[in-house]
Design a protein around this motif. Structure first.
Motif, mmCIF file in Angstrom:
data_model
loop_
_atom_site.group_PDB
_atom_site.id
_atom_site.type_symbol
_atom_site.label_atom_id
_atom_site.label_comp_id
_atom_site.label_asym_id
_atom_site.label_seq_id
_atom_site.Cartn_x
_atom_site.Cartn_y
_atom_site.Cartn_z
ATOM 1 N N VAL A 498 0.840 -1.210 0.000
ATOM 2 C CA VAL A 498 0.000 0.000 0.000
ATOM 3 C C VAL A 498 0.873 1.258 0.000
ATOM 4 O O VAL A 498 0.481 2.304 -0.521
ATOM 5 C CB VAL A 498 -0.946 0.006 1.229
ATOM 6 C CG1 VAL A 498 -1.878 1.195 1.192
ATOM 7 C CG2 VAL A 498 -1.741 -1.272 1.299
ATOM 8 N N ASN A 524 6.756 -10.153 -0.548
ATOM 9 C CA ASN A 524 6.978 -10.143 -1.987
ATOM 10 C C ASN A 524 6.393 -8.868 -2.615
ATOM 11 O O ASN A 524 6.983 -8.244 -3.499
ATOM 12 C CB ASN A 524 6.241 -11.375 -2.535
ATOM 13 C CG ASN A 524 6.729 -11.856 -3.869
ATOM 14 O OD1 ASN A 524 7.937 -11.958 -4.094
ATOM 15 N ND2 ASN A 524 5.805 -12.156 -4.766
ATOM 16 N N ALA A 597 9.745 -11.734 3.303
ATOM 17 C CA ALA A 597 9.224 -13.017 3.776
ATOM 18 C C ALA A 597 8.060 -13.442 2.886
ATOM 19 O O ALA A 597 7.196 -12.627 2.569
ATOM 20 C CB ALA A 597 8.754 -12.867 5.219
ATOM 21 N N SER A 599 4.634 -15.472 1.407
ATOM 22 C CA SER A 599 3.283 -15.741 1.920
ATOM 23 C C SER A 599 2.513 -16.517 0.858
ATOM 24 O O SER A 599 2.942 -16.607 -0.294
ATOM 25 C CB SER A 599 2.544 -14.443 2.229
ATOM 26 O OG SER A 599 1.887 -13.964 1.077
ATOM 27 N N HIS A 638 2.991 -8.374 8.187
ATOM 28 C CA HIS A 638 4.400 -8.216 8.568
ATOM 29 C C HIS A 638 4.552 -7.409 9.851
ATOM 30 O O HIS A 638 5.463 -7.664 10.640
ATOM 31 C CB HIS A 638 5.185 -7.613 7.408
ATOM 32 C CG HIS A 638 5.197 -8.542 6.235
ATOM 33 N ND1 HIS A 638 6.034 -9.635 6.171
ATOM 34 C CD2 HIS A 638 4.414 -8.604 5.133
ATOM 35 C CE1 HIS A 638 5.779 -10.309 5.052
ATOM 36 N NE2 HIS A 638 4.799 -9.706 4.409
HETATM 37 N N1 LIG Z 1 1.356 -10.224 -5.965
HETATM 38 C C1 LIG Z 1 1.824 -10.646 -4.807
HETATM 39 O O1 LIG Z 1 2.747 -11.441 -4.723
HETATM 40 C C2 LIG Z 1 1.207 -10.146 -3.569
HETATM 41 C C3 LIG Z 1 0.207 -9.162 -3.606
HETATM 42 C C4 LIG Z 1 -0.338 -8.682 -2.424
HETATM 43 C C5 LIG Z 1 0.128 -9.194 -1.236
HETATM 44 N N2 LIG Z 1 1.083 -10.151 -1.217
HETATM 45 C C6 LIG Z 1 1.645 -10.641 0.026
HETATM 46 O O2 LIG Z 1 0.589 -10.924 0.923
HETATM 47 C C7 LIG Z 1 0.989 -10.648 2.243
HETATM 48 C C8 LIG Z 1 0.004 -9.712 2.906
HETATM 49 O O3 LIG Z 1 0.007 -8.489 2.234
HETATM 50 P P1 LIG Z 1 -0.138 -7.106 2.976
HETATM 51 O O4 LIG Z 1 0.889 -6.943 4.022
HETATM 52 O O5 LIG Z 1 -0.245 -6.043 1.969
HETATM 53 O O6 LIG Z 1 -1.593 -7.269 3.539
HETATM 54 P P2 LIG Z 1 -2.206 -7.097 4.979
HETATM 55 O O7 LIG Z 1 -3.656 -7.312 4.796
HETATM 56 O O8 LIG Z 1 -1.479 -7.914 5.966
HETATM 57 O O9 LIG Z 1 -1.952 -5.565 5.310
HETATM 58 C C9 LIG Z 1 -2.382 -4.492 4.555
HETATM 59 C C10 LIG Z 1 -2.698 -3.369 5.518
HETATM 60 O O10 LIG Z 1 -2.750 -2.140 4.833
HETATM 61 C C11 LIG Z 1 -3.768 -1.346 5.413
HETATM 62 N N3 LIG Z 1 -4.136 -0.295 4.467
HETATM 63 C C12 LIG Z 1 -4.894 -0.382 3.366
HETATM 64 N N4 LIG Z 1 -4.939 0.827 2.746
HETATM 65 C C13 LIG Z 1 -4.198 1.681 3.488
HETATM 66 C C14 LIG Z 1 -3.854 3.057 3.370
HETATM 67 N N5 LIG Z 1 -4.274 3.793 2.340
HETATM 68 N N6 LIG Z 1 -3.074 3.601 4.308
HETATM 69 C C15 LIG Z 1 -2.655 2.878 5.374
HETATM 70 N N7 LIG Z 1 -2.931 1.565 5.517
HETATM 71 C C16 LIG Z 1 -3.694 0.979 4.595
HETATM 72 C C17 LIG Z 1 -4.850 -2.330 5.716
HETATM 73 O O11 LIG Z 1 -5.710 -1.824 6.705
HETATM 74 C C18 LIG Z 1 -4.057 -3.546 6.177
HETATM 75 O O12 LIG Z 1 -3.880 -3.572 7.579
HETATM 76 C C19 LIG Z 1 2.375 -10.032 2.164
HETATM 77 O O13 LIG Z 1 3.349 -10.987 2.454
HETATM 78 C C20 LIG Z 1 2.458 -9.578 0.745
HETATM 79 O O14 LIG Z 1 3.787 -9.516 0.298
HETATM 80 C C21 LIG Z 1 1.640 -10.644 -2.361
#
Ligand SMILES: NC(=O)c1ccc[n+]([C@@H]2O[C@H](COP(=O)([O-])OP(=O)(O)OC[C@H]3O[C@@H](n4cnc5c(N)ncnc54)[C@H](O)[C@@H]3O)[C@@H](O)[C@H]2O)c1
Ligand SMILES: NC(=[NH2+])NCCC[C@H](N)C(=O)O
Length: 703
Positions: A498, A524, A597, A599, A638
């Motif tokens: 984000v 990732n 890390a 996922s 994370h």
């Molecule tokens: N294409 C890919 O490989 C891909 C894509 C997405 C996620 N992932 C992986 O999935 C796992 C989880 O992803 P994550 O950490 O993004 O998800 P997450 O759901 O754990 O966290 C995202 C957080 O961002 C917050 N958020 C959303 N919009 C926001 C904003 N405008 N300002 C502040 N906060 C905001 C949400 O409330 C949420 O808590 C990670 O390991 C990630 O690398 C992989």
């Protein structure tokens, strides 16, 4: 009359609802009809006389609740434990009941003053006489149960009441003949329900509905195969009939207005003693000292609340209030729990708050050997984020590698004893692990009020910052970042994708370039979307400059993954000039270590993403070591992962748009953690503006 069973009852001459001491009395003051009450009571009296012998205790003017003779005391054989009423409204009944017991040849035991116990209203014998069920939570103190066990020489099983409508045990629990039990399970906490289920087999448990419970169906008098009660639903009557009981309904609505019915209006005074049974009680007590700013930090409230919320009971034995603004207060608190298991859970919470044993009660920690690699003994103490010490051979040993949710492993060399927090998977045969909750203490800072108020992060200690306070938070974080950088400290950032989608990537890149970040942790996605932006100008297919989706853009990140995979790593792609800007570029160019890390959601993954989670956790822990501050930017996964690994004392700033995530991370009971509910792009942009304002290097006045 068919049996030798005797009941004590008290005519309702002076009965009325004169005050409110339970929820049923609310709105019913002087609303009960004397005439109807007498009529209903007479009917009950008549039914009882047909099945048992009935004794009468004379009613007394001014004591309207004396009709509820179940609360006179608890009888077993010729021994009575007299009630000690909680409310002054009923305390005047005690001498009259005492007189009746003495005149009728009972040996009367009286509990210490200020130890409430409300007789057979809160203590019910198993009808086979095998044990005594004793309630606590509203009227009766848990600490009275050991006295019952001692004086009546019987096993006592303590049950905690949690619904104030069912404030006495006999309002929701009725042991019946042949080992049956009529009861309303939601009136009890889960530990008590488990205890009930362990003692009474499923076929013998008759759980009633709420509708029956509020009609006081459990407040029943059982004489052999009859059960006398105010009212029962047809299904309940049928269920009882199936197992050989006949329900006699007799309306007692006037008494319901005071919170009582059939059972409350009677006291069984012939309870045979089973000579072969003896006292047994699992109630445990321990005395603790708590020290610090107990009142102004709310510590004492938290401690007492958690004792009760976890099923225990307390008595504050001593409280010395710090008189000066700076001085600390101290409290000596006796904690009681219905079992060792409940005590352990309460104590482990109290240890987190910094509670310690009295010096004379200090004992060595209990240790058990690890018999299988990667598996701790069952009862292992679960570590927390707070600096911890364990007592071994009379010495307090500091625990190393403090983190939450680990076990404390002990190794002994010829020179010293080493205690360290270890993840379960890392404990080894040959080590010992701390079990139970003895000989463990956490060292909490008892900093002065002034210091707490002046410390950098104190303005946020009131909780999560609201939107209008974001600027203030940013100012303080900027100041702190500058101080840490200029002092050669360490800031670790965890970030989710984000950050990039909201346009914060360039700001995070700048923070890294300018030396404010010493390690980056993420998944990732942050790396992919950052590199997608660097190579293709889009983030998740959206053109970051124009803010519009690009045709076919949703495939961009996959192309990017493929490209990086071709080069073998992000660093190699940077070296080859494929990536020329962005967060990952700045990490590689400035030698800032990062760990990605894996996922289940990951595409690709990137060659740098560690899909072996055990290795990834180890790498995170390595990079987090020695951190002064952790900036958690919009990644629930994370950030929570990192929070679990981080001991108290490390400043943590969690930025997320979702208050629940922020609360989870900032609510660690330590003043150093703070949550900011805002858009992460906005936060980073404000942070950069603020850092630019702080042009001159910070020079700390080091004393
Ligand atoms: N294409 C890919 O490989 C891909 C894509 C997405 C996620 N992932 C992986 O999935 C796992 C989880 O992803 P994550 O950490 O993004 O998800 P997450 O759901 O754990 O966290 C995202 C957080 O961002 C917050 N958020 C959303 N919009 C926001 C904003 N405008 N300002 C502040 N906060 C905001 C949400 O409330 C949420 O808590 C990670 O390991 C990630 O690398 C992989
Ligand atoms: N055994 C009982 N549940 N007795 C009911 C007592 C009712 C009385 N008004 C009280 O609140 O004390």
């Amino acid at each position: 009359m068919t049996s030798q069973i005797r009941f004590l009852i008290c005519p309702p001459h002076y009965y009325d609802v004169d005050y409110v001491i339970n929820p049923w009395m609310e709105g019913n003051i002087h609303k009960s009809s004397q005439e109807r009450a007498v009529e209903q009571w007479d009917k009950l009296h008549h039914i009882l006389k047909e099945h048992a012998i009935v004794d009468i205790v004379p009613p007394q003017k001014g004591w309207p609740d004396m009709v509820f003779t179940a609360n006179a005391g608890l009888v077993l054989g010729k021994t009575v434990v007299l009630s000690r009423f909680l409310h002054k409204e009923r305390q005047g009944e005690e001498p009259y009941f005492n007189q009746w017991f003495e005149e009728n040849g009972y040996t009367v035991h009286e509990l210490p003053k200020d130890l409430p116990f409300e007789g057979a209203g809160d203590a019910l014998l198993d009808r086979e006489g095998r044990w005594l069920w004793a309630g606590y939570g509203f009227r009766t103190e848990l600490d009275s149960h050991p006295y019952l066990a001692k004086w009546l020489d019987i096993e006592v099983l303590s049950l905690r009441l949690i619904d104030e409508r069912f404030y006495h045990l006999d309002t929701c629990f009725c042991p019946l003949a042949n080992g049956y039990l009529l009861y309303y399970p939601p009136a009890f906490d889960s530990y008590s329900n488990r205890l009930i289920e362990m003692r009474v087999s499923q076929e013998k448990r008759i759980a009633i509905t709420e509708a029956d419970a509020v009609n006081f169906a459990c407040n029943a008098v059982n004489i052999e195969s009859i059960v006398v009660m105010n009212k029962a639903s047809e299904p309940l009557k049928a269920r009882l009939a199936e197992v050989g009981f006949r329900v006699i309904e007799t309306p007692l609505t006037e008494f319901l207005k005071a919170g009582g019915a059939a059972k409350c209006l009677t006291l069984r005074v012939t309870e045979p003693v089973r000579e072969e049974l003896h006292a047994n009680v699992s109630v445990e007590s321990r005395v603790f000292n708590l020290e610090g700013h107990l009142l102004d930090s709310g510590l004492i409230n938290r401690a007492l609340d958690l004792i009760v919320d976890n099923g225990g009971s307390f008595q504050v034995l001593n409280f010395s209030l710090g008189e000066q603004r700076q001085s600390t207060s101290a409290a000596k608190v006796k904690v009681s729990a219905p079992s060792h298991e409940v005590m352990e859970s309460i104590i482990s919470h109290l240890i987190d708050l910094g509670a310690v044993d009295l010096p004379q009660d200090e004992r060595d920690a209990k240790l058990e050997p690890v018999t299988q690699a990667g598996v701790a003994p069952d009862d292992f103490y679960v570590s927390t984020i707070y600096p911890t010490e364990v007592r071994i051979n009379g010495e307090w040993v500091k625990v190393e590698n403090q983190r939450m949710d680990g076990a404390i492993a002990i190794t002994r060399t010829s020179k010293r004893i080493v205690a360290q927090c270890k993840l379960l998977r890392d404990v080894e045969v040959g080590e010992e692990v701390v079990v139970d909750v003895l000989g463990i203490r956490t060292v909490r800072k008892t900093e002065s009020r002034e210091r707490r108020n002046a410390e950098e992060f104190s303005f946020m200690s009131s909780g999560v910052s609201s939107e209008r306070r974001v600027e203030l938070v940013v100012e303080q974080v900027a100041w702190e970042l500058r101080k840490i950088r200029d002092g050669g400290g360490k800031v670790v950032v965890t970030a989710g994708p984000v950050v990039i989608h909201t346009g914060g990537g360039e700001h995070l890149a700048q923070l890294i370039r300018e030396g404010y970040v010493q390690a980056l942790l993420g998944g990732n996605a942050i790396a992919i979307h950052d590199i997608e932006q660097a190579i293709m100008g889009t983030s998740l297919g959206v053109d970051m400059k124009r803010g519009v989706a690009v045709r076919g853009g949703h495939r961009h990140h996959l192309k990017v993954i493929n490209t990086i995979r071709r080069y073998g790593s992000i660093a190699k792609a940077v070296e080859a000039g494929i990536i020329e800007s962005g967060v990952m570029y700045e990490c590689v160019s400035n030698g800032v270590p990062f760990s990605l890390a894996g996922s289940i959601r990951d595409d690709g993954p990137l060659p740098d993403t560690e899909m072996n989670l055990i290795k990834a956790q180890t790498e995170y822990a390595r990079l987090l070591k020695g951190a002064d501050m952790i900036l958690m930017l919009s990644s629930m996964l994370h950030s929570i992962g990192v929070g679990n690994m981080t001991p108290a004392g490390v400043k943590m700033v969690c930025v997320d748009i979702n208050p629940a995530v922020v609360t989870k991370l900032s609510d660690r009971g330590s003043i150093e953690s703070v949550g900011v509910v805002t858009d992460v792009g906005l936060f980073l942009s404000l942070l950069l503006q603020q850092l630019q304002k702080l042009t001159s290097p910070y020079t700390a006045k080091v004393s």
